[in-house]
Design an enzyme around this catalytic site. Structure first.
Site, short mmCIF file in Angstrom:
data_model
loop_
_atom_site.label_atom_id
_atom_site.label_comp_id
_atom_site.label_asym_id
_atom_site.label_seq_id
_atom_site.Cartn_x
_atom_site.Cartn_y
_atom_site.Cartn_z
N ARG A 221 32.28 44.83 -62.88
CA ARG A 221 31.79 44.28 -61.59
C ARG A 221 31.28 42.68 -62.04
NH1 ARG A 221 25.82 43.11 -61.14
NH2 ARG A 221 26.05 43.19 -58.96
N GLU B 47 30.42 35.67 -63.41
CA GLU B 47 30.18 36.37 -64.92
C GLU B 47 31.04 37.84 -64.52
OE1 GLU B 47 25.46 35.49 -65.87
OE2 GLU B 47 26.03 37.53 -65.03
#
Lengths: 346, 321
Positions: A223, A265
């Site tokens: 994710r 990220e």
């Protein structure tokens, strides 16, 4: 330094920059013009050639400079890498996963030769050659987790699984968005997520934990998360907040395009085979606003996302103060045209 | 979100008759590649094509976790069950092609334990065989107490005693030998974790005894896979996929859902892991909750069902699947 890798810094004179190629492959995290939390996990399967998803662990032009920066952070503060005693086996699992992946995916840079438990590791970009005995930590200069993560971009945490919960009990954390391994180590899944606003009430952590407890070996997931960072500073840690926190107060309309970075990220999760632990690599990608707005769709969309984000989220992500400056800057690139769905540039 | 890992296509390399009730099977990959390393306590789901009926049974891995050349399981013949073990015993021969799931561990060792105290009954020995091998490699401390009916039915007794010596204690029911559990638990060092795998009665006995003696719940671990029970046929309706069918007496609800061509998540197929939990939209009748997953309150509410082991009696059952 070879042509493959930038000679650049993430502190001091901040010479970090993205090449045109790096901008093109930047993991822009917004598939639509607005943002709200979701578990948003998908299988971590190989993506298109050249993309950051092409390989299990992406090695890019910032590799050597990032590893140099990590070594400096560790020299200043050794507690950025910790492993509780029962997590050493998970460290070996991770070392094996990374060495095998890199040797397979980047054979021109990395080699792994095995003769039983006698392993021979070659890391050409960092000029490391190491013969060691797998599962015998006395044959490495550091424990297995520290050894391999000094040679791998991104932060890493290792979660033990027991009592229907995950416990963060080892990690290498030097490129973090304002959280501390030294503070969190030993916490359960919901304890270490406690500072995140809204998501708890939305049931996100219940669902995510349930999902992760069933994560299978051989089926990693991924994710995105994102935040904002002033200057290309990898180490935005609470430990060093006095050094970097005040930089938010020095932004001006003239400097924002150059100094403000979107920080993305890529988070992946992998079940480890021997230890049954879960490794959570958190790979940080930085892009300055000036670089990002060279892609018209991303410029339009980032303007809309920042404009419409709830204040709680902007506060948690640490950019509420500079939101008006960001909007003024980004608005000049948003002509109101519709954007296409998905991450990719038009 | 899918947790599906790729399945492992295998060929049966060896079938060994361990005793009159138990056979051991060794599987190697059809493509000759290495098997994934696993952690002691893991199981795989073995897919069987039982003359047109698809069976998927979980079995604990008992080979050495670091042996990537093949996986081994042991299967106890169950004459009155639905036929999975009989199929394994009567039809699975060396050379046959089969399919395994990736290993999943629902019975892991606690890595913090100062000592692992393992208590096995009968075929419950299998996860411990792999765990002992792993603990020994790591230099950890363990002790096995293994209860079997008779010397003739004591699978792997000789092999384990030979290899592990005084760390293995065997008890034969026929000789009226019994684990002296209270004395055993009283004499353990601080930081010991207890693991039990065997018949339901044994698991309950170990949990109750340890609790009464003041052991923390989190230091006592057990694994009990349920075989899906047989029962009366019943009808079910799937709202999301718009299908209706009858679940046969020797078929589980999960198997019937799969046979209808509907994808459903699963991991253990034995009522333990929670992966197949399904919303009940309408229940005119009585759900026979046979799982270890739902709480008593959830079972009473009849709004969720674990289709791997649970069944239904009544007029109408509609599921959100």
């Amino acid at each position: 330094m070879s042509l493959d890798f930038n000679d650049e810094t993430f502190r001091g004179d901040y010479t970090f920059k993205n090449s045109a190629k790096a901008i093109k492959r930047f993991p822009f995290p917004f598939p639509e013009d607005s943002y709200m939390y979701s578990v948003n996990m998908e299988p971590h399967v190989p993506g298109p050639v050249g993309s950051i998803f092409e390989h299990m662990f992406d090695v890019d032009e910032h590799y050597v400079a990032e590893m140099r920066d990590r070594a400096q952070v560790l020299a200043d503060d050794p507690l950025r890498c910790q492993s509780l005693p029962h997590m050493e086996l998970a460290g070996w699992d991770l070392l094996e996963l990374i060495m095998e992946s890199k040797a397979r995916d980047y054979p021109h840079w990395f080699e792994l030769h095995k003769d039983g438990n006698n392993w021979h590791w070659i890391n050409k970009p960092l000029q490391i050659e190491q013969r060691f005995t797998f599962m015998d930590a006395s044959t490495l200069p550091y424990g297995p987790l520290e050894y391999i993560t000094r040679q791998t971009q991104g932060d890493f945490t290792l979660q033990d699984q027991r009592d229907d919960d995950l416990w963060i009990e080892a990690g290498m954390v030097t490129t973090q968005a304002d959280w501390s391994l030294d503070f969190d180590i030993g916490m359960s899944f919901k304890q270490w997520h406690a500072p995140v606003p809204l998501a708890g009430q939305m049931g996100i952590f219940d669902r995510a934990l349930k999902f992760l407890l069933k994560l299978q070996h051989g089926a990693p997931v991924r994710r995105f998360n994102w935040t904002m960072t002033v200057d290309p500073l990898l180490d935005t840690s609470p430990e060093n907040y006095p050094k970097w926190g005040p930089s938010k107060t020095t932004m001006t309309p003239e400097t924002i395009g150059h100094r403000q970075h979107l920080r993305v990220e890529l988070q992946t999760l992998h079940r480890l085979p021997r230890s049954n632990a879960i490794v959570f690599p958190i790979r940080c990608y930085l892009i300055r606003f000036e670089e990002l707005v060279t892609v018209p769709k991303w410029a339009r969309r980032l303007h809309r996302v920042v404009r419409d984000i709830p204040d709680e989220l902007a506060t948690y992500k640490g950019f509420l103060r500079n939101k008006p400056l960001m909007l003024d800057y980004l608005a000049q690139f948003d002509d109101g045209q519709p954007t296409s769905l998905g991450f990719a540039p038009d | 979100m899918s947790v599906g890992a790729p399945k492992i296509p295998v060929v049966v390399a060896e079938v060994v008759e361990v005793n009159e009730l138990i056979k051991r099977f060794r599987f190697v990959r059809r493509d000759g590649a290495a098997m994934p390393i696993f952690s002691g306590g893991s199981h795989v789901v073995v897919e069987m094509d039982d003359h047109g009926t698809r069976r998927m049974n979980p079995y604990s891995l008992m080979s050495h976790p670091a042996d990537t050349m093949g996986y081994e399981i042991s299967v106890r013949r169950d004459e009155v069950g639905r036929g999975g073990s009989l199929y394994m015993h009567n039809h699975v021969k060396p050379g046959m092609e089969m399919v395994l799931s990736q290993p999943v561990n629902l019975f892991p060792l606690d890595a913090r334990a100062k000592k692992h105290l393992m208590i096995a009954g009968g075929i419950g020995i299998t996860p411990f065989v792999a765990q002992m091998a792993q603990v020994e490699t790591m230099g950890g401390r363990f002790e096995l107490h293994y209860s079997v009916r008779s010397p003739a039915l004591g699978a792997y007794v000789d092999r384990l005693q030979q290899h592990y010596g005084p760390r293995v204690h065997v008890y034969f029911d026929e000789l009226r030998q019994q684990i002296d559990l209270k004395t055993l638990l009283k004499s353990q060092p601080l930081g010991t974790h207890i693991y039990v795998c065997g018949p339901k009665g044994m698991i309950g006995w170990v949990h109750a005894t340890a609790k009464a003696m003041g052991w923390p719940d989190r230091a006592v671990h057990s694994e009990e896979f349920l075989a899906p029970p047989v029962g009366l046929a019943f009808d079910v309706q799937l709202a999301a996929s718009g299908k209706s069918f009858t679940v046969q007496p020797n078929q589980s609800l999960l198997e019937a859902i799969e046979a209808a061509g509907v994808e459903a998540p699963y991991l253990c197929r034995g009522g333990a892991c929670g992966q197949c939990e399904t919303e009940v939209l309408r229940c005119d009748g009585h759900i026979e909750h046979n799982d270890h997953w739902l709480t008593d309150d959830q079972k009473a509410a009849n709004t969720k069902i674990m289709p791997c082991v649970s069944r239904f009696r009544g007029a109408a059952l509609i599921l959100d699947r």
